[in-house]
Design a protein around this motif. Structure first.
Motif, mmCIF file in Angstrom:
data_model
loop_
_atom_site.group_PDB
_atom_site.id
_atom_site.type_symbol
_atom_site.label_atom_id
_atom_site.label_comp_id
_atom_site.label_asym_id
_atom_site.label_seq_id
_atom_site.Cartn_x
_atom_site.Cartn_y
_atom_site.Cartn_z
ATOM 1 N N GLN A 1 0.749 -1.291 0.182
ATOM 2 C CA GLN A 1 0.094 0.081 -0.156
ATOM 3 C C GLN A 1 0.862 1.272 -0.009
ATOM 4 O O GLN A 1 0.412 2.197 -0.255
ATOM 5 C CB GLN A 1 -0.935 -0.034 1.458
ATOM 6 N N ARG B 1 0.867 4.859 -6.557
ATOM 7 C CA ARG B 1 -0.469 4.547 -7.037
ATOM 8 C C ARG B 1 -1.054 3.219 -6.633
ATOM 9 O O ARG B 1 -1.567 2.557 -7.797
ATOM 10 C CB ARG B 1 -0.113 4.603 -8.729
ATOM 11 N N TYR B 2 -1.302 2.987 -5.525
ATOM 12 C CA TYR B 2 -1.619 1.734 -4.793
ATOM 13 C C TYR B 2 -3.092 1.957 -4.701
ATOM 14 O O TYR B 2 -3.664 2.612 -3.951
ATOM 15 C CB TYR B 2 -1.055 1.332 -3.644
ATOM 16 N N ASN B 3 -4.135 1.151 -5.483
ATOM 17 C CA ASN B 3 -5.384 1.063 -5.367
ATOM 18 C C ASN B 3 -5.840 0.158 -3.931
ATOM 19 O O ASN B 3 -5.451 -0.829 -4.000
ATOM 20 C CB ASN B 3 -6.190 0.613 -6.577
ATOM 21 N N TYR B 4 -6.551 0.882 -3.014
ATOM 22 C CA TYR B 4 -7.068 0.058 -2.068
ATOM 23 C C TYR B 4 -8.328 0.340 -1.388
ATOM 24 O O TYR B 4 -8.580 1.807 -1.556
ATOM 25 C CB TYR B 4 -5.699 0.188 -0.944
ATOM 26 N N SER B 5 -9.177 -0.410 -1.149
ATOM 27 C CA SER B 5 -10.411 0.044 -0.133
ATOM 28 C C SER B 5 -10.517 -1.114 0.947
ATOM 29 O O SER B 5 -10.465 -2.192 0.717
ATOM 30 C CB SER B 5 -11.567 0.256 -1.169
ATOM 31 N N GLN B 6 -11.130 -0.398 2.057
ATOM 32 C CA GLN B 6 -11.794 -1.230 2.949
ATOM 33 C C GLN B 6 -13.157 -0.598 3.322
ATOM 34 O O GLN B 6 -13.325 0.594 3.496
ATOM 35 C CB GLN B 6 -10.862 -1.110 4.385
ATOM 36 N N SER B 7 -13.910 -1.662 3.285
ATOM 37 C CA SER B 7 -15.423 -1.205 3.476
ATOM 38 C C SER B 7 -16.151 -1.917 4.452
ATOM 39 O O SER B 7 -16.241 -3.257 4.224
ATOM 40 C CB SER B 7 -16.068 -1.464 1.928
ATOM 41 N N TYR B 8 -16.787 -1.363 5.517
ATOM 42 C CA TYR B 8 -17.324 -2.311 6.354
ATOM 43 C C TYR B 8 -18.827 -2.165 6.286
ATOM 44 O O TYR B 8 -19.424 -1.261 5.920
ATOM 45 C CB TYR B 8 -17.042 -1.636 7.818
ATOM 46 N N TYR C 1 -24.975 -2.703 14.083
ATOM 47 C CA TYR C 1 -24.533 -1.981 15.166
ATOM 48 C C TYR C 1 -25.168 -0.788 16.037
ATOM 49 O O TYR C 1 -25.429 -0.879 17.215
ATOM 50 C CB TYR C 1 -23.166 -1.239 14.758
ATOM 51 N N ASN D 1 -14.127 3.312 6.895
ATOM 52 C CA ASN D 1 -14.359 2.992 5.592
ATOM 53 C C ASN D 1 -13.515 4.050 4.884
ATOM 54 O O ASN D 1 -13.497 5.094 4.730
ATOM 55 C CB ASN D 1 -15.721 3.261 4.990
ATOM 56 N N TYR D 2 -12.583 3.370 3.700
ATOM 57 C CA TYR D 2 -11.579 4.132 3.225
ATOM 58 C C TYR D 2 -11.422 3.735 1.677
ATOM 59 O O TYR D 2 -10.970 2.250 1.539
ATOM 60 C CB TYR D 2 -10.279 4.115 3.882
#
Lengths: 461, 461
Positions: free
Chosen positions: A185, A189-196, A249, B191-192
């Motif tokens: 990361q 130009r690193y593509n990254y996503s975290q989605s909860y 939640y 979320n990112y």
């Protein structure tokens, strides 16, 4: 089930390889690589799970299906795992009055299999340890990784000792919160996503009967669909079931709204009345067990040149609702093995083709997993939905070449996930056209419905 | 243009506030907050840009439009900036033979304004410095932030001295690579996503004429649309133009394929022949200037309780193709100011409503920015597209209550971005239906076309 055998190539071309993470995917991958002739060093942050102690914060059992079986069979442990896996042939839905309804997963003998995550991982580790080419190193935390210079630093979590290592090729199988991916990361130009999701999960337990018998139907996955939330249960070998409550939640019915044992007890008695007598430890477990979160991770590239490659949750963690997280990670191993078979030691091509081939499938699976959450918590409680599933299996039986239900494509085939998802969306449109002419199961045999079905199938072939 | 005046509330309720980042949005925000009676400390990692030295790695000029003007007028510097802003009334498209075509941005007097990023930022800083309630601290790098305990650590980049500070409320306006956001990213269930285009950009320069005159039409934004890539140019006060080449990283025509001065020269002579004589420093600049990357950042939440709030690029960095990055950040300040006006010192409500209201608009703007890239690099070179734009302005003139072109809604109105985008998509569908009946501009007046238009408009009102 076509399984790709692992054959050893000329050992002169084989080179030493490094794996970070000895979870399900990492330990399986080590077997694939070793059997191709490579020397493999596997580093794992946690202690050796075979020396006792549970794995914290992960689900207790998993649903193994065809993609996973294929990989296990390729390393020769299909039969061994089958001994300790419980086939689940159907969904059993429990309504608020305790009434049951049913939905088979596939054709007669098709099932998904409840297996213990820890048991499966232990078996894979023991198999890896028996392999002369594999060395396992536990309690080794990755503290630093420089992909460009192919160096990494490890800290022994027991002794505190630090070491720096050079590697030639590193496989990152260290899970959703991968330290290997963290280093990637930081590259350009690193593509990254975290989605909860706005949902968490809580694990609970249904006790075995007095003679170790199963108090719910053993060979099934149980669902308590409740619209905005749900509970599920998978059978264990000892007669117990592992239950998971998927719950918002925040909101009217949520983790935030259940703050006392009395509130939990009252809620379960109202919403899940048939399980309360089977959960003597309910309120204790509810407050003792942690609330898990549900994340989808997407990233790209998965490879750094031909030096580092991510597999499994490290590159594509998904929510658990299609039971495909482990299966997708195991399929990564199968696909990588096939590419090594085809491309020999052309590692740049292997890494590049792997990520090009797998990325769209991982993305499709991530969407499917969220989609199935909606189906499980909401639609499986709807008689019209269950009727549609029955009609769909009739179509599939009558037109096997034109129609495989989406669930079967994902679960009982090796069709790439992206193709399955595309085909599933097309089929869903056809079903919505057909269902407007169908009110009961027997309507399917009416000549005008048969004509419509024939017409739709003709357009597909 | 309705501007929200900044009025000072009862100073008894005003509390000290902290801003991290003194770029365009941070320095503007400090003015809004100070004029509401708050004591404001602003920390900036870089040196004071007014003491000389260019701002590295950022575009040299920007297109200011109505959302930006509204915020500048609210803090009383609209007129001052207007003195140094160059109106651009239309797009001028340059084809490969140097032939020109034209597309007005809006109605007669509507324009977007080319302003110097550094000049605007300097003006805002000088204004902030004159404000007794604002203290500016330069060379202060945020090295650590604990949102839960409201503490942060700063390192003086000149002296190396470190200090720890408590804050009551922190505004993160520290840009696309925000250190404040990095701390929020470590909180639970954050979320990112960061998503890069496969395109980079390179800044180049068109020299002024011998008497400081503009060698291309001054009051226009120039575009060299070339399908898969493009160049644009914005006028500067000194007669020069700042050009930006948006170009793929890899491929046949790409940064990777142009490796020598001779290759660059030959490429420009073939593809952008009319600018080559205006760029005497072309190859030097090409190899001296860095290649910038193009990232979209999405995250949520933007607020941590009522303690920390992200604004501007820190929460919603977008690609530059709609000229809305700064305007969206300035609109953040306007919206926050309106909420403070409405809600007084109810900070939990202010932060919560701010992010609920702005997030969908920021997401829409991010999509619009990518969409406009395709339009600019590809569609503006197409006569059918230009005809469609002409027809659209005729519709808008004839039916002003039913129709405002998407570009005008984004650029010349304060309609929330999400509404503009939704309306724009609906209008695009209508246009595609109408255009199948229209071959020339005069076709618009044909009775059958007028009838179709009237029918579509009736359905919209």
């Amino acid at each position: 089930m076509s399984s790709q055998p692992v054959s050893a190539p000329d050992s002169a071309t084989a080179e030493p390889l490094t794996i970070m993470g000895a979870g399900l995917v990492g330990s399986l991958l080590s077997l694939f690589l070793a059997r191709r002739g490579h020397q493999v060093d596997v580093y794992e942050r946690r202690a050796d799970m075979r020396r006792g102690g549970a794995v914290e914060g992960r689900s207790i059992n998993l649903a193994l299906s065809d993609r996973g079986w294929r990989a296990l069979e390729a390393v020769g442990i299909g039969d061994e795992i089958r001994q300790v896996a419980i086939p689940m042939y159907r969904r059993v839905m429990h309504d608020v009055h305790g009434n049951l309804s049913f939905q088979p997963y596939g054709k007669d003998n098709q099932a998904i299999y409840s297996v213990s995550r820890a048991g499966l991982n232990r078996t894979l580790l023991t198999l890896a340890e028996a392999e002369p080419r594999i060395r396992l190193h536990f309690n080794q935390q990755l503290t630093s990784l420089d992909p460009r210079h192919r160096r990494l630093e490890l800290r022994d979590t027991v002794t505190g000792q630090e070491q720096e290592l050079a590697f030639r090729r590193l496989f990152g199988t260290d899970g959703a919160f991968s330290a290997v991916r963290s280093a990637l990361q930081k590259t350009e130009r690193y593509n990254y996503s975290q989605s909860y999701l706005d949902y968490g999960y809580k694990e609970l337990n249904i006790e075995p009967g007095p003679d170790g018998e199963w108090l719910l139907e053993k060979n099934a996955l149980h669902i308590w669909p409740r619209g905005q939330y749900m509970m599920i249960a998978l059978p264990n070998l000892d007669g117990s079931f592992n239950c998971t409550l998927f719950f918002p939640y925040e909101g009217k019915h949520s983790f935030a709204s259940l703050q006392t044992p009395a509130q939990v007890q009252a809620f379960f008695e109202e919403i899940f009345p048939d399980v309360v007598p089977l959960m003597p430890e309910l309120t204790d477990e509810y407050f003792r067990n942690p609330t898990g979160s549900l994340v989808t991770i997407r990233c790209f590239p998965w490879a750094f040149d031909d030096d580092v490659l991510l597999l499994g949750d490290a590159s594509h963690a998904i929510v658990p609702f299609y039971g495909q997280g482990m299966n997708a990670g195991f399929e990564d191993c199968t696909v990588l093995n096939e590419l090594m078979e085809q491309l020999g030691d052309d590692w740049p091509a292997i890494f590049s083709q792997f990520q090009q081939q797998r990325k769209p499938n991982a993305d499709a699976m991530a969407e499917l997993a969220v989609y199935n959450f909606e189906e499980m918590r909401d639609r499986v409680g709807d008689p019209r939905f269950l009727l549609q599933k029955k009609i769909e299996s009739k179509i599939s039986a009558q037109y096997p070449d034109q129609w495989t239900p989406l669930y079967s494509q994902v679960t009982f085939s090796h069709t790439p996930y992206a193709e399955a998802w595309q085909s599933g969306r097309e089929q869903e449109q056809i079903m919505s056209r057909l269902m407007s002419h169908i009110q009961t199961e027997t309507d399917y045999d009416r000549p005008e419905v048969q004509a419509l079905v024939a017409q739709e199938m003709a357009a597909r072939s």
